[in-house]
Design a protein around this motif. Sequence first.
Motif, short mmCIF file in Angstrom:
data_model
loop_
_atom_site.label_atom_id
_atom_site.label_comp_id
_atom_site.label_asym_id
_atom_site.label_seq_id
_atom_site.Cartn_x
_atom_site.Cartn_y
_atom_site.Cartn_z
N UNK A 258 13.39 16.14 0.27
CA UNK A 258 13.92 17.17 0.91
C UNK A 258 12.65 17.91 1.53
N UNK A 259 11.65 17.95 0.99
CA UNK A 259 10.27 18.51 1.58
C UNK A 259 9.63 17.70 2.52
N UNK A 260 9.54 16.19 2.24
CA UNK A 260 8.66 15.64 2.96
C UNK A 260 9.44 14.43 3.61
N UNK A 261 10.72 14.09 3.49
CA UNK A 261 11.46 13.26 4.18
C UNK A 261 11.35 12.01 3.54
N UNK B 273 6.28 7.14 7.75
CA UNK B 273 4.81 7.91 7.57
C UNK B 273 4.54 7.42 5.97
N UNK B 274 3.26 7.48 5.61
CA UNK B 274 2.86 7.33 4.30
C UNK B 274 3.26 8.33 3.21
N UNK B 275 3.26 7.93 1.94
CA UNK B 275 3.69 8.73 1.17
C UNK B 275 2.39 9.72 0.46
N UNK C 133 9.53 7.92 -1.16
CA UNK C 133 8.26 7.64 -1.99
C UNK C 133 8.49 8.23 -3.44
N UNK C 134 8.08 7.63 -4.53
CA UNK C 134 7.94 8.07 -5.99
C UNK C 134 7.56 9.60 -6.08
N UNK D 256 0.65 -1.03 0.11
CA UNK D 256 0.03 0.09 -0.07
C UNK D 256 0.83 1.30 0.04
N UNK D 257 2.13 0.98 -0.05
CA UNK D 257 2.94 2.43 -0.07
C UNK D 257 3.08 3.01 -1.42
#
Length: 356
Positions: free
Chosen positions: A204-207, A221-223, A186-187, A173-174
Amino acid sequence: MKKISFYASNFLVVMLLVASTIVTGQTKLPNIVILATGGTIAGAGASATGSAYTSGQVKIDAMIDAVPNIRQLANLKGEQVANVGSQDMSVKVWLDVANRINTLLASKDVDGIVITHGTDTQEETAYFLNLVVKSDKPVVLTGSMRPSTALSAEGPLNLYNAVAVAASPKSKGYGVMVAMNDEIHSAHSVKKMMTTPVQTFQSPEEGMIGSVVFGEVDFFHKPHGLHTTSSEFSIDGVKSLPRVDILYACADSSPDLVDLMVKAGAKGIVIAGVGDGNMNAGTLEAVKKATKAGVAVVRASRVPLGAVLIKGEIVDADYGTVSADELNPQKARILLMLSLLKDRSREDLQRVFIEY
């Protein structure tokens, strides 16, 4: 008595199976298919300490056999679906790989996919697949910054870790992921940030969404955004994608570049704008002319971080343009190509760029 005997006999069978598993140390391994496309991870050079090499020299079976203990993670099958440096990645290869993934993951006998890929366009392939793969089973891209013949080549460990991520039940589910340098990205958010260092892939923005250290997988965390099974995009029956070009803005940009792209047949244009997706007055007027002629124009930014505002110095509604939100120009191009497979209003295009 017969009922008691039935339950007793079944309990005995279960206990024998458990005991057999404990004695043999065997558990059922997941089935993972590795799709190889070439790239530096399969590259070879004349010197272990030189920077020159040729991509795609090592075939996938040899790559798998070179990684110690990798077959303890999963039952592995390798397929060579392409053999290029990722600077030569194409829409045709994207479609071939995506269709192959959808076919494989539709089978109950395949639990996940790993793709070996060059790093130059890895984030683009990952994002494309994130939009068109129709399964919640893991799809993991990996590669290396150093060829297989280099001193301290990181490809074998990256491949080992990618298989571990694809084989982990935690990964369901990721969406499509990139596993490099002990990190899982994440892609949607991953970017190649450096030219040659091994820590080039970052979000860089969401880790990063997780880590994988010597095969131990952990998610944080989820993408972001819609993907895979929640995506509205489909490539069923699609043989090609609409042409979308990228214009890199700079001081004193030539407005006629927009006209040339339209004349060459571009159905969409992504502006890698300065600052907040901005462009000079002449280019902005050429863009307004293009949108009136039915060409979709998306404003992204050449700046590495930050979202492009819908109502900033440029108000998109005034020029018929669309904000790329936080997508960089190369990913915005992919989303626009897929979006243009059907007729859309400017408002619907803007929705797409916010949701994906």
